[in-house]
Design an enzyme around this catalytic site. Sequence first.
Site, PDB file in Angstrom:
ATOM      1  N   LYS A  22       0.853  -1.211   0.000  1.00 54.50           N
ATOM      2  CA  LYS A  22       0.000   0.000   0.000  1.00 54.50           C
ATOM      3  C   LYS A  22       0.882   1.252   0.000  1.00 54.50           C
ATOM      4  CE  LYS A  22      -1.759   1.495   4.058  1.00 54.50           C
ATOM      5  NZ  LYS A  22      -1.391   2.884   4.402  1.00 54.50           N
ATOM      6  N   ARG A  92      -4.974  10.540   4.593  1.00 63.31           N
ATOM      7  CA  ARG A  92      -3.818  11.422   4.855  1.00 63.31           C
ATOM      8  C   ARG A  92      -2.870  11.407   3.659  1.00 63.31           C
ATOM      9  NH1 ARG A  92       0.057  14.282   7.964  1.00 63.31           N
ATOM     10  NH2 ARG A  92       2.079  13.571   7.287  1.00 63.31           N
ATOM     11  N   CYS A 116      -5.080  11.442  12.036  1.00 59.91           N
ATOM     12  CA  CYS A 116      -5.862  10.212  12.174  1.00 59.91           C
ATOM     13  C   CYS A 116      -5.627   9.730  13.598  1.00 59.91           C
ATOM     14  CB  CYS A 116      -5.473   9.195  11.126  1.00 59.91           C
ATOM     15  SG  CYS A 116      -3.815   8.625  11.335  1.00 59.91           S
ATOM     16  N   ARG A 121      -0.242  14.418  12.864  1.00 56.81           N
ATOM     17  CA  ARG A 121       0.289  14.264  11.513  1.00 56.81           C
ATOM     18  C   ARG A 121       0.532  15.636  10.815  1.00 56.81           C
ATOM     19  NH1 ARG A 121      -1.232   9.024  10.133  1.00 56.81           N
ATOM     20  NH2 ARG A 121       0.361   8.950   8.534  1.00 56.81           N
ATOM     21  N   ILE A 325       7.848   7.109  16.808  1.00 56.31           N
ATOM     22  CA  ILE A 325       7.449   7.769  15.560  1.00 56.31           C
ATOM     23  C   ILE A 325       6.147   8.547  15.703  1.00 56.31           C
ATOM     24  CG2 ILE A 325       6.942   7.411  13.106  1.00 56.31           C
ATOM     25  CD1 ILE A 325       9.817   6.642  13.845  1.00 56.31           C
ATOM     26  N   ARG A 395      -8.353  -0.976   5.062  1.00 56.72           N
ATOM     27  CA  ARG A 395      -7.534   0.092   4.443  1.00 56.72           C
ATOM     28  C   ARG A 395      -6.168  -0.439   4.037  1.00 56.72           C
ATOM     29  NH1 ARG A 395      -6.172   4.624   7.948  1.00 56.72           N
ATOM     30  NH2 ARG A 395      -5.006   5.130   6.075  1.00 56.72           N
TER      31      ARG A 395
HETATM   32  C1  EPZ Z   1       4.205   6.895   6.171  1.00 52.56           C
HETATM   33  O1  EPZ Z   1       3.395   7.885   6.779  1.00 52.56           O
HETATM   34  C2  EPZ Z   1       3.315   5.668   6.073  1.00 52.56           C
HETATM   35  N1  EPZ Z   1       2.148   5.948   5.247  1.00 52.56           N
HETATM   36  C3  EPZ Z   1       2.862   5.249   7.479  1.00 52.56           C
HETATM   37  O2  EPZ Z   1       2.091   4.052   7.352  1.00 52.56           O
HETATM   38  C4  EPZ Z   1       4.101   4.940   8.304  1.00 52.56           C
HETATM   39  O3  EPZ Z   1       3.715   4.606   9.621  1.00 52.56           O
HETATM   40  C5  EPZ Z   1       5.020   6.170   8.331  1.00 52.56           C
HETATM   41  O4  EPZ Z   1       5.344   6.560   6.980  1.00 52.56           O
HETATM   42  C6  EPZ Z   1       6.323   5.900   9.071  1.00 52.56           C
HETATM   43  O5  EPZ Z   1       6.987   4.839   8.488  1.00 52.56           O
HETATM   44  C7  EPZ Z   1       2.279   5.937   3.899  1.00 52.56           C
HETATM   45  O6  EPZ Z   1       3.352   5.714   3.365  1.00 52.56           O
HETATM   46  C8  EPZ Z   1       1.035   6.199   3.107  1.00 52.56           C
HETATM   47  P1  EPZ Z   1       6.160  10.316   8.336  1.00 52.56           P
HETATM   48  P2  EPZ Z   1       3.914   9.424   6.829  1.00 52.56           P
HETATM   49  O7  EPZ Z   1       6.010  11.568   7.558  1.00 52.56           O
HETATM   50  O8  EPZ Z   1       4.607   9.763   5.571  1.00 52.56           O
HETATM   51  C9  EPZ Z   1       6.012  13.531  11.794  1.00 52.56           C
HETATM   52  C10 EPZ Z   1       0.221   2.672   7.686  1.00 52.56           C
HETATM   53  O9  EPZ Z   1      -0.239   2.145   8.717  1.00 52.56           O
HETATM   54  N2  EPZ Z   1       5.977  14.526  10.706  1.00 52.56           N
HETATM   55  O10 EPZ Z   1       7.433   9.545   8.231  1.00 52.56           O
HETATM   56  O11 EPZ Z   1       2.769  10.255   7.260  1.00 52.56           O
HETATM   57  C11 EPZ Z   1       4.686  12.776  11.886  1.00 52.56           C
HETATM   58  O12 EPZ Z   1       3.762  13.514  12.675  1.00 52.56           O
HETATM   59  C12 EPZ Z   1       0.708   4.110   7.746  1.00 52.56           C
HETATM   60  O13 EPZ Z   1       0.361   2.104   6.592  1.00 52.56           O
HETATM   61  C13 EPZ Z   1       6.119  15.879  11.032  1.00 52.56           C
HETATM   62  O14 EPZ Z   1       6.277  16.232  12.195  1.00 52.56           O
HETATM   63  O15 EPZ Z   1       4.975   9.313   8.012  1.00 52.56           O
HETATM   64  C14 EPZ Z   1       5.077  11.490  12.542  1.00 52.56           C
HETATM   65  O16 EPZ Z   1       5.147  11.684  13.945  1.00 52.56           O
HETATM   66  C15 EPZ Z   1       0.507   4.736   9.108  1.00 52.56           C
HETATM   67  N3  EPZ Z   1       6.065  16.796  10.039  1.00 52.56           N
HETATM   68  C16 EPZ Z   1       6.491  11.248  12.018  1.00 52.56           C
HETATM   69  O17 EPZ Z   1       6.948  12.503  11.483  1.00 52.56           O
HETATM   70  C17 EPZ Z   1       5.885  16.446   8.727  1.00 52.56           C
HETATM   71  O18 EPZ Z   1       5.860  17.332   7.851  1.00 52.56           O
HETATM   72  C18 EPZ Z   1       6.555  10.194  10.917  1.00 52.56           C
HETATM   73  O19 EPZ Z   1       5.803  10.674   9.874  1.00 52.56           O
HETATM   74  C19 EPZ Z   1       5.728  15.068   8.419  1.00 52.56           C
HETATM   75  C20 EPZ Z   1       5.780  14.133   9.420  1.00 52.56           C
END
Ligand code: EPZ
Length: 416
Positions: A22, A92, A116, A121, A325, A395
């Site tokens: 996904k 998201r 979410c 996020r 995370i 999902r």
């Molecule tokens: C991706 O989400 C994945 N989703 C998530 O999978 C996964 O858990 C996550 O990466 C971490 O590996 C997809 O790829 C569609 P991040 P993403 O940006 O990109 C903070 C699932 O269950 N952050 O690496 O949203 C954020 O709040 C999903 O399949 C900021 O602070 O993850 C979080 O605490 C859930 N500012 C951390 O970084 C930003 O601009 C990790 O977020 C962006 C993120």
Amino acid sequence: MEKFIVMGEVQLTGNIRVGGAKNATLPVMAATLLCSGVNILHDVPELSDIKAMQEILAVLGAKIVREGSSLLIDTTGISKQEIPEHLMREMRASVFLMGPLLGKFRKVRVSYPGGCAIGPRPIDLHIKALEKLGAKVKESYGYIDAEASVLTGAEIHFDFPSVGATENAMMAAVLAKGTTVIRNAAREPEIVDLQTFLNKMGARVIGAGSDTIRIDGVTKLFPAEHTIMPDRIQAGTFLIAGAITQGDVTVENISSEYLFSVTDKLEEIGADITVSNNSIRIKAGELRGVDIKTLPFPGFPTDLQAPMLSLLTVAKGTSIITETIFENRFKHVDELTRMGAKIKVEGRTAIIRGISKMTGAIVAAPDLRAGGALVLAALAAQGISEIEQVYHIDRGYEQLELKLQSLGARIIRSNG
Ligand code: EPZ
């Protein structure tokens, strides 16, 4: 409302093939906006998040046809650059569309993506990257408008290796003038898959999988054909299912290099892991408690924290899980407690005291991966469990009940 009904205490045995990921499919689908023509994606999972992305691309003007596990995406007719609010809220990952729409059309309007269940996020890192490339970003009334008369290659440094922000920056930079270097980039395998697809389209991207990605901008990109990489999170979930039911499960179509941190932990817990070139076999042993800390790749993946917590609920001794995370990713704990689990959550840490056996209960999936964790717990628990709100599970897990049935699980989907 659909729910799963599970009769526990069944040892899972047999082979299960995982399909496309996904979290690789969603950014690749977004990247098709960077060109005009018919892209062909293979091994695309049938998931509600993928259907949501299809709906968004269709609203923007793309034509999409599914043929079995292949998706044909014709972006010739893309005419809009605004993502409707209700679709942004639904998923998201629609924030990934900012980069390609800005890259191709130099303008984009999205509404603030819904957070979410697992945390607020924010998207500050996404916006910082787009501004570095020359975009003017305005946030007002819940909308984000980004425009750029020209996108120019830049040095981008991420305070945190955000997966989505890394992917957005890559997709905005491939058509920018000059070279972009992304430092402290996320290293997840799904980012390597996106690099592969972008380069098939004619982009010039190197370094994905490391913490530094270099992109030399080109003037035009072309439609491409690509097979999505396998889903390492689904694979890890099935391995944990084998361990928690004291079974013998072989997961096929998965490379162990994507799951080293997980198989290593499973061996530490007491499972017997056998790796071959494209499959991983798990045979359970006596389970003992371990400590786990989720980290960006190649550390232990946050998406397998909940399933692993279910396993540790029935491991001997005490385990400590630290979720670094996301702020709020222990929503499965309350539900597991209803099944007899002994868990204490303090901030981002969960302390688990192993018990010999959980008991079936009526529980509700609070989010995607927590839902997966509850299914695993129900498979091992004494008696019958009902898992409500399975739409969360749909999902990210394709026909989970059918796949588990093929391994011997007694699980059905019921319409309430
Ligand atoms: C991706 O989400 C994945 N989703 C998530 O999978 C996964 O858990 C996550 O990466 C971490 O590996 C997809 O790829 C569609 P991040 P993403 O940006 O990109 C903070 C699932 O269950 N952050 O690496 O949203 C954020 O709040 C999903 O399949 C900021 O602070 O993850 C979080 O605490 C859930 N500012 C951390 O970084 C930003 O601009 C990790 O977020 C962006 C993120």
